[in-house]
Design a protein around this motif. Structure first.
Motif, PDB file in Angstrom:
ATOM      1  N   SER A  22      74.486  10.792  86.376  1.00 58.48           N
ATOM      2  CA  SER A  22      75.223  10.888  87.641  1.00 58.48           C
ATOM      3  C   SER A  22      74.516  11.783  88.649  1.00 58.48           C
ATOM      4  O   SER A  22      74.727  11.641  89.857  1.00 58.48           O
ATOM      5  CB  SER A  22      76.642  11.419  87.386  1.00 58.48           C
ATOM      6  N   ARG A  23      73.681  12.691  88.166  1.00 57.66           N
ATOM      7  CA  ARG A  23      73.024  13.639  89.071  1.00 57.66           C
ATOM      8  C   ARG A  23      71.695  14.064  88.457  1.00 57.66           C
ATOM      9  O   ARG A  23      71.620  14.376  87.270  1.00 57.66           O
ATOM     10  CB  ARG A  23      73.930  14.849  89.304  1.00 57.66           C
ATOM     11  N   VAL A  24      70.653  14.073  89.265  1.00 52.26           N
ATOM     12  CA  VAL A  24      69.329  14.500  88.823  1.00 52.26           C
ATOM     13  C   VAL A  24      68.811  15.534  89.811  1.00 52.26           C
ATOM     14  O   VAL A  24      68.653  15.240  90.999  1.00 52.26           O
ATOM     15  CB  VAL A  24      68.350  13.310  88.735  1.00 52.26           C
ATOM     16  N   ASP A  25      68.570  16.744  89.330  1.00 51.80           N
ATOM     17  CA  ASP A  25      68.065  17.831  90.168  1.00 51.80           C
ATOM     18  C   ASP A  25      66.659  18.213  89.721  1.00 51.80           C
ATOM     19  O   ASP A  25      66.448  18.515  88.543  1.00 51.80           O
ATOM     20  CB  ASP A  25      68.972  19.060  90.070  1.00 51.80           C
ATOM     21  N   VAL A  26      65.717  18.200  90.647  1.00 48.77           N
ATOM     22  CA  VAL A  26      64.338  18.580  90.359  1.00 48.77           C
ATOM     23  C   VAL A  26      64.066  19.887  91.087  1.00 48.77           C
ATOM     24  O   VAL A  26      64.135  19.957  92.317  1.00 48.77           O
ATOM     25  CB  VAL A  26      63.350  17.485  90.796  1.00 48.77           C
ATOM     26  N   CYS A  27      63.786  20.938  90.321  1.00 50.72           N
ATOM     27  CA  CYS A  27      63.624  22.287  90.863  1.00 50.72           C
ATOM     28  C   CYS A  27      62.160  22.708  90.838  1.00 50.72           C
ATOM     29  O   CYS A  27      61.321  22.064  90.213  1.00 50.72           O
ATOM     30  CB  CYS A  27      64.443  23.283  90.040  1.00 50.72           C
ATOM     31  N   GLY A  28      61.882  23.804  91.519  1.00 48.19           N
ATOM     32  CA  GLY A  28      60.563  24.410  91.463  1.00 48.19           C
ATOM     33  C   GLY A  28      60.463  25.303  90.247  1.00 48.19           C
ATOM     34  O   GLY A  28      60.579  24.844  89.113  1.00 48.19           O
ATOM     35  N   VAL A  29      60.251  26.581  90.468  1.00 50.96           N
ATOM     36  CA  VAL A  29      60.195  27.543  89.371  1.00 50.96           C
ATOM     37  C   VAL A  29      61.593  28.093  89.131  1.00 50.96           C
ATOM     38  O   VAL A  29      62.242  28.590  90.058  1.00 50.96           O
ATOM     39  CB  VAL A  29      59.217  28.684  89.683  1.00 50.96           C
ATOM     40  N   VAL A  30      62.063  28.002  87.903  1.00 45.66           N
ATOM     41  CA  VAL A  30      63.364  28.568  87.536  1.00 45.66           C
ATOM     42  C   VAL A  30      63.170  29.442  86.309  1.00 45.66           C
ATOM     43  O   VAL A  30      62.161  29.362  85.612  1.00 45.66           O
ATOM     44  CB  VAL A  30      64.400  27.465  87.236  1.00 45.66           C
ATOM     45  N   GLY A  31      64.163  30.291  86.066  1.00 46.71           N
ATOM     46  CA  GLY A  31      64.107  31.073  84.838  1.00 46.71           C
ATOM     47  C   GLY A  31      64.231  30.180  83.632  1.00 46.71           C
ATOM     48  O   GLY A  31      63.423  30.226  82.710  1.00 46.71           O
ATOM     49  N   SER A  32      65.255  29.324  83.641  1.00 42.15           N
ATOM     50  CA  SER A  32      65.529  28.433  82.522  1.00 42.15           C
ATOM     51  C   SER A  32      66.342  27.253  83.027  1.00 42.15           C
ATOM     52  O   SER A  32      67.332  27.442  83.751  1.00 42.15           O
ATOM     53  CB  SER A  32      66.305  29.183  81.428  1.00 42.15           C
ATOM     54  N   THR A  33      65.952  26.043  82.667  1.00 42.84           N
ATOM     55  CA  THR A  33      66.742  24.885  83.083  1.00 42.84           C
ATOM     56  C   THR A  33      68.113  24.891  82.417  1.00 42.84           C
ATOM     57  O   THR A  33      69.086  24.412  82.998  1.00 42.84           O
ATOM     58  CB  THR A  33      66.007  23.571  82.753  1.00 42.84           C
ATOM     59  N   ASN A  34      68.218  25.435  81.212  1.00 38.80           N
ATOM     60  CA  ASN A  34      69.536  25.560  80.591  1.00 38.80           C
ATOM     61  C   ASN A  34      70.433  26.498  81.388  1.00 38.80           C
ATOM     62  O   ASN A  34      71.621  26.225  81.592  1.00 38.80           O
ATOM     63  CB  ASN A  34      69.416  26.062  79.151  1.00 38.80           C
ATOM     64  N   ALA A  35      69.869  27.612  81.861  1.00 35.71           N
ATOM     65  CA  ALA A  35      70.662  28.558  82.646  1.00 35.71           C
ATOM     66  C   ALA A  35      71.136  27.920  83.950  1.00 35.71           C
ATOM     67  O   ALA A  35      72.285  28.111  84.375  1.00 35.71           O
ATOM     68  CB  ALA A  35      69.848  29.816  82.928  1.00 35.71           C
ATOM     69  N   VAL A  36      70.263  27.147  84.610  1.00 45.33           N
ATOM     70  CA  VAL A  36      70.663  26.449  85.837  1.00 45.33           C
ATOM     71  C   VAL A  36      71.791  25.476  85.532  1.00 45.33           C
ATOM     72  O   VAL A  36      72.783  25.382  86.273  1.00 45.33           O
ATOM     73  CB  VAL A  36      69.454  25.708  86.443  1.00 45.33           C
ATOM     74  N   SER A  37      71.680  24.754  84.436  1.00 46.55           N
ATOM     75  CA  SER A  37      72.696  23.772  84.070  1.00 46.55           C
ATOM     76  C   SER A  37      74.012  24.443  83.692  1.00 46.55           C
ATOM     77  O   SER A  37      75.091  23.964  84.049  1.00 46.55           O
ATOM     78  CB  SER A  37      72.195  22.914  82.906  1.00 46.55           C
ATOM     79  N   LEU A  38      73.953  25.550  82.960  1.00 49.46           N
ATOM     80  CA  LEU A  38      75.163  26.252  82.550  1.00 49.46           C
ATOM     81  C   LEU A  38      75.903  26.865  83.728  1.00 49.46           C
ATOM     82  O   LEU A  38      77.120  27.037  83.684  1.00 49.46           O
ATOM     83  CB  LEU A  38      74.822  27.328  81.523  1.00 49.46           C
ATOM     84  N   ALA A  39      75.171  27.189  84.797  1.00 50.87           N
ATOM     85  CA  ALA A  39      75.817  27.731  85.992  1.00 50.87           C
ATOM     86  C   ALA A  39      76.671  26.692  86.701  1.00 50.87           C
ATOM     87  O   ALA A  39      77.610  27.036  87.426  1.00 50.87           O
ATOM     88  CB  ALA A  39      74.759  28.284  86.952  1.00 50.87           C
ATOM     89  N   GLU A  40      76.351  25.420  86.509  1.00 56.64           N
ATOM     90  CA  GLU A  40      77.124  24.313  87.090  1.00 56.64           C
ATOM     91  C   GLU A  40      77.095  23.160  86.081  1.00 56.64           C
ATOM     92  O   GLU A  40      76.364  22.184  86.251  1.00 56.64           O
ATOM     93  CB  GLU A  40      76.520  23.873  88.422  1.00 56.64           C
TER      94      GLU A  40
END
Length: 270
Positions: A22-40
């Motif tokens: 349903s949603r695909v987000d492509v980021c630059g540099v992040v700490g952790s993709t799991n952390a980004v996902s857990l935030a939302e």
């Protein structure tokens, strides 16, 4: 190999109506993709990063690699309706990664699974050794689970964290836009495998049998490191219907859930 992910290609391929997500987000540099996902934690969301500089494996182990050389992605899905199948989520993810690598690498890659969350490739140097190319980290948040996948695509040997790791490039994989190929193949294969797990019924038996066939841990003499610096030694003889590793020792058989163990090592490994 391309060093830059093309967001439009990933979104157009994976997101509805073309894909299952349903949603695909492509980021630059992040700490952790799991952390980004857990935030939302939105169900059926994929987060992919050019690089993560604070990636985590199980038990907060670090997972970091040079920019442009690895796949760092997280997929958020609803927890399966039957709690007894939750232990299968990392195992199903490993199967999906194996499916994906077979799709993009063909016969060039000999892929196996290590219980509970590693994907291995047989070394191309003729040694027969199985080396880690992918790690998996599952974290629940309410009624969803975030499934993190990290694949070493073109990491150079000198940048690998341990001698028992490798990358796709080191084992013979090559191709244009390789990271995008891997992201797409993993996300599509996971959606298919996870649907089988969630739907239940007779097809789940086939999924379990498929994992058991591909699991390189079964049949090995192992040392199970559990919290409290305890070690259980025995032979891994099965993965049960709850996804637990069954180990037979002099004391009898015991089943270990992924959350119960710190390490699983072959008995001949330090």
């Amino acid at each position: 190999m391309s060093e830059t992910l093309h967001a439009s290609v990933l979104v157009d391929t994976l997101a509805v109506p073309s894909g299952a997500w349903s949603r695909v987000d492509v980021c630059g540099v992040v700490g952790s993709t799991n952390a980004v996902s857990l935030a939302e934690p939105v169900p059926w969301r994929v987060v992919v990063a050019e690089q993560q500089d604070a990636g985590r494996g199980r038990h907060s182990r670090a997972w970091v690699s040079p920019a442009g050389t690895s796949v760092a992605m997280s997929m958020t899905v609803p927890l399966p309706p039957r709690p007894e199948e939750w232990g299968w989520i990392p195992l199903v993810t490993g199967l999906a990664v194996r499916d994906a690598l077979a799709r993009v690498g063909g016969d060039a890659l000999d892929v196996a699974l290590k219980w509970p969350n590693d994907v291995l490739i047989r070394a191309s140097d003729g040694s027969g050794e199985l080396l880690k190319v992918c790690g998996i980290l599952c974290e629940s948040a309410g009624d969803v689970v975030v499934v993190g996948v990290g694949v070493n695509v073109s990491v150079a040997r000198e940048d690998l964290p341990v001698p028992t790791a490798t990358s796709l490039a080191l084992e013979g994989f090559s191709g244009q836009a390789a990271r995008e190929q891997v992201v797409i193949a993993v996300a599509e294969a996971f959606a298919t495998r996870f649907a089988t797990l969630s739907n239940g019924g007779p097809f789940v038996r086939g999924l379990r049998a498929d994992y058991r066939q591909r699991c390189s841990t079964i049949g090995l003499d192992v040392r199970i490191h559990v919290p409290g610096d305890q070690i259980v030694s025995g032979r891994a003889v099965d993965v049960d219907d709850e996804g637990r590793l069954v180990v037979e020792s002099d004391a009898g058989r015991k089943a270990f859930a992924a959350g119960d163990v710190v390490h699983v090592r072959r008995s001949d490994q330090a």
